[in-house]
Design a protein around this motif. Structure first.
Motif, mmCIF file in Angstrom:
data_model
loop_
_atom_site.group_PDB
_atom_site.id
_atom_site.type_symbol
_atom_site.label_atom_id
_atom_site.label_comp_id
_atom_site.label_asym_id
_atom_site.label_seq_id
_atom_site.Cartn_x
_atom_site.Cartn_y
_atom_site.Cartn_z
ATOM 1 N N VAL A 1 0.850 -1.201 0.000
ATOM 2 C CA VAL A 1 0.000 0.000 0.000
ATOM 3 C C VAL A 1 0.877 1.238 0.000
ATOM 4 C CG1 VAL A 1 -1.648 1.315 1.415
ATOM 5 C CG2 VAL A 1 -1.986 -1.123 1.071
ATOM 6 N N TRP A 2 1.927 1.227 0.871
ATOM 7 C CA TRP A 2 2.815 2.383 0.906
ATOM 8 C C TRP A 2 3.508 2.580 -0.427
ATOM 9 C CZ3 TRP A 2 8.132 2.415 0.293
ATOM 10 C CH2 TRP A 2 8.748 3.646 0.497
ATOM 11 N N PHE A 3 4.026 1.502 -1.051
ATOM 12 C CA PHE A 3 4.699 1.579 -2.346
ATOM 13 C C PHE A 3 3.724 2.089 -3.419
ATOM 14 C CE2 PHE A 3 6.033 -0.306 -6.395
ATOM 15 C CZ PHE A 3 7.327 0.166 -6.487
ATOM 16 N N THR A 4 2.506 1.571 -3.431
ATOM 17 C CA THR A 4 1.506 1.994 -4.415
ATOM 18 C C THR A 4 1.168 3.469 -4.235
ATOM 19 O OG1 THR A 4 0.599 -0.240 -4.454
ATOM 20 C CG2 THR A 4 -0.797 1.490 -5.315
ATOM 21 N N MET A 5 0.994 3.883 -2.955
ATOM 22 C CA MET A 5 0.645 5.276 -2.693
ATOM 23 C C MET A 5 1.806 6.209 -3.014
ATOM 24 S SD MET A 5 -2.474 5.519 -1.361
ATOM 25 C CE MET A 5 -2.639 6.771 -0.156
ATOM 26 N N LYS A 6 3.004 5.727 -2.839
ATOM 27 C CA LYS A 6 4.168 6.567 -3.041
ATOM 28 C C LYS A 6 4.586 6.622 -4.508
ATOM 29 C CE LYS A 6 7.732 8.806 -1.311
ATOM 30 N NZ LYS A 6 7.660 10.058 -0.666
ATOM 31 N N PHE A 7 4.606 5.507 -5.227
ATOM 32 C CA PHE A 7 5.189 5.467 -6.567
ATOM 33 C C PHE A 7 4.177 5.210 -7.687
ATOM 34 C CE2 PHE A 7 8.703 4.261 -3.731
ATOM 35 C CZ PHE A 7 9.580 5.265 -4.043
ATOM 36 N N VAL A 8 3.127 4.505 -7.474
ATOM 37 C CA VAL A 8 2.201 4.139 -8.537
ATOM 38 C C VAL A 8 1.032 5.132 -8.613
ATOM 39 C CG1 VAL A 8 0.628 2.326 -9.346
ATOM 40 C CG2 VAL A 8 2.830 1.716 -8.358
ATOM 41 N N TRP A 9 0.495 5.473 -7.453
ATOM 42 C CA TRP A 9 -0.703 6.305 -7.432
ATOM 43 C C TRP A 9 -0.458 7.728 -7.960
ATOM 44 C CZ3 TRP A 9 -5.428 4.711 -7.257
ATOM 45 C CH2 TRP A 9 -6.447 5.611 -7.021
ATOM 46 N N PRO A 10 0.607 8.448 -7.630
ATOM 47 C CA PRO A 10 0.795 9.816 -8.138
ATOM 48 C C PRO A 10 0.850 9.904 -9.671
ATOM 49 C CG PRO A 10 2.227 9.469 -6.269
ATOM 50 C CD PRO A 10 1.591 8.154 -6.582
ATOM 51 N N PRO A 11 1.551 9.037 -10.414
ATOM 52 C CA PRO A 11 1.506 9.169 -11.875
ATOM 53 C C PRO A 11 0.108 8.899 -12.442
ATOM 54 C CG PRO A 11 3.379 7.816 -11.235
ATOM 55 C CD PRO A 11 2.580 8.083 -10.008
ATOM 56 N N ILE A 12 -0.599 7.971 -11.821
ATOM 57 C CA ILE A 12 -1.961 7.674 -12.305
ATOM 58 C C ILE A 12 -2.867 8.874 -12.068
ATOM 59 C CG2 ILE A 12 -3.994 6.241 -11.901
ATOM 60 C CD1 ILE A 12 -2.101 3.888 -11.403
ATOM 61 N N ALA B 1 -1.922 11.958 -11.681
ATOM 62 C CA ALA B 1 -1.452 13.053 -12.551
ATOM 63 C C ALA B 1 -1.977 12.859 -13.974
ATOM 64 C CB ALA B 1 0.068 13.122 -12.545
ATOM 65 N N ALA B 2 -1.943 11.597 -14.458
ATOM 66 C CA ALA B 2 -2.454 11.325 -15.807
ATOM 67 C C ALA B 2 -3.959 11.574 -15.875
ATOM 68 C CB ALA B 2 -2.120 9.891 -16.206
ATOM 69 N N LEU B 3 -4.669 11.165 -14.829
ATOM 70 C CA LEU B 3 -6.118 11.402 -14.798
ATOM 71 C C LEU B 3 -6.432 12.892 -14.736
ATOM 72 C CD1 LEU B 3 -7.333 8.520 -12.443
ATOM 73 C CD2 LEU B 3 -7.712 8.729 -14.895
ATOM 74 N N ASP B 4 -5.685 13.622 -13.909
ATOM 75 C CA ASP B 4 -5.894 15.070 -13.816
ATOM 76 C C ASP B 4 -5.586 15.756 -15.154
ATOM 77 O OD1 ASP B 4 -6.679 14.883 -11.201
ATOM 78 O OD2 ASP B 4 -4.703 15.420 -10.362
ATOM 79 N N GLU B 5 -4.495 15.322 -15.773
ATOM 80 C CA GLU B 5 -4.123 15.913 -17.078
ATOM 81 C C GLU B 5 -5.203 15.623 -18.117
ATOM 82 O OE1 GLU B 5 -0.638 15.433 -20.408
ATOM 83 O OE2 GLU B 5 -0.109 15.071 -18.300
ATOM 84 N N ARG B 6 -5.697 14.398 -18.107
ATOM 85 C CA ARG B 6 -6.752 14.030 -19.067
ATOM 86 C C ARG B 6 -8.023 14.830 -18.792
ATOM 87 N NH1 ARG B 6 -7.828 9.517 -22.707
ATOM 88 N NH2 ARG B 6 -10.084 9.364 -22.881
ATOM 89 N N ALA B 7 -8.395 14.983 -17.525
ATOM 90 C CA ALA B 7 -9.570 15.779 -17.163
ATOM 91 C C ALA B 7 -9.386 17.232 -17.614
ATOM 92 C CB ALA B 7 -9.815 15.699 -15.661
ATOM 93 N N LYS B 8 -8.154 17.740 -17.454
ATOM 94 C CA LYS B 8 -7.862 19.110 -17.877
ATOM 95 C C LYS B 8 -8.003 19.244 -19.396
ATOM 96 C CE LYS B 8 -4.217 22.575 -17.615
ATOM 97 N NZ LYS B 8 -2.833 22.845 -17.219
ATOM 98 N N LYS B 9 -7.482 18.263 -20.140
ATOM 99 C CA LYS B 9 -7.594 18.294 -21.604
ATOM 100 C C LYS B 9 -9.055 18.213 -22.042
ATOM 101 C CE LYS B 9 -3.088 16.413 -22.928
ATOM 102 N NZ LYS B 9 -2.383 15.298 -23.565
ATOM 103 N N ILE B 10 -9.821 17.366 -21.357
ATOM 104 C CA ILE B 10 -11.251 17.253 -21.696
ATOM 105 C C ILE B 10 -11.964 18.563 -21.416
ATOM 106 C CG2 ILE B 10 -13.405 16.132 -21.008
ATOM 107 C CD1 ILE B 10 -11.777 13.531 -20.670
#
Length: 156
Positions: free
Chosen positions: A18-29, A31-40
């Motif tokens: 959970v810590w690894f996912t929250m630290k390394f996997v979750w932020p890029p996901i 960020a990608a979702l936020d960027e996509r929402a911004k583009k939309i």
């Protein structure tokens, strides 16, 4: 159920995961979702702006078409007015020409009538001389009595 060492190890491994996912996997996901929402959102904003521009352009086109129609109607009315004016001028000129032709014909007819009267006077003078000659039974010389014939001609 007993809590054993494997369960504690599994909980620790899960916590690390959970810590690894929250630290390394979750932020890029995220960020990608936020960027996509911004583009939309930008795309929707651009689409709304394009709709407004299209509506404005359509209004401008309608105004220009209305102006062109008005201009065409004005030009057509001007052309019709000019055509009527030209027709009226032509009628006036034709009437003037007709009056001139009638006046010339009357003058010519009057000249012909005057000429015919002159010829008739000459003929009457000749007939009067012949009549007088017949009455007097003697010959009357027309050359000698030219003055008498001239007076007779003016009296007739």
């Amino acid at each position: 159920m007993s809590i054993t060492g494997t369960l504690i190890v599994q909980m620790i491994v899960f916590a690390i995961l959970v810590w690894f996912t929250m630290k390394f996997v979750w932020p890029p996901i995220t960020a990608a979702l936020d960027e996509r929402a911004k583009k939309i959102a930008e795309g929707l904003s651009a689409a709304d702006k394009a709709k407004l521009e299209l509506a404005t352009a359509n209004k401008k086109v309608e105004q220009q078409l209305a102006g062109a129609r008005d201009d065409a109607a004005k030009r057509l009315a001007d052309a019709e007015r000019l055509a009527l004016q030209i027709v009226e001028e032509a009628k006036g000129k034709a009437s003037e020409e007709g009056a001139k032709i009638v006046a010339a014909a009357r003058a010519e007819a009057e000249q012909e009538a005057t000429k015919a009267r002159e010829q008739l006077r000459d003929q009457v003078a000749v007939l009067a001389v012949k009549g007088a000659e017949a009455i007097l039974r003697r010959e009357v010389n027309a050359g000698v009595h030219a003055e008498l014939l001239g007076r007779l001609k003016t009296e007739l």
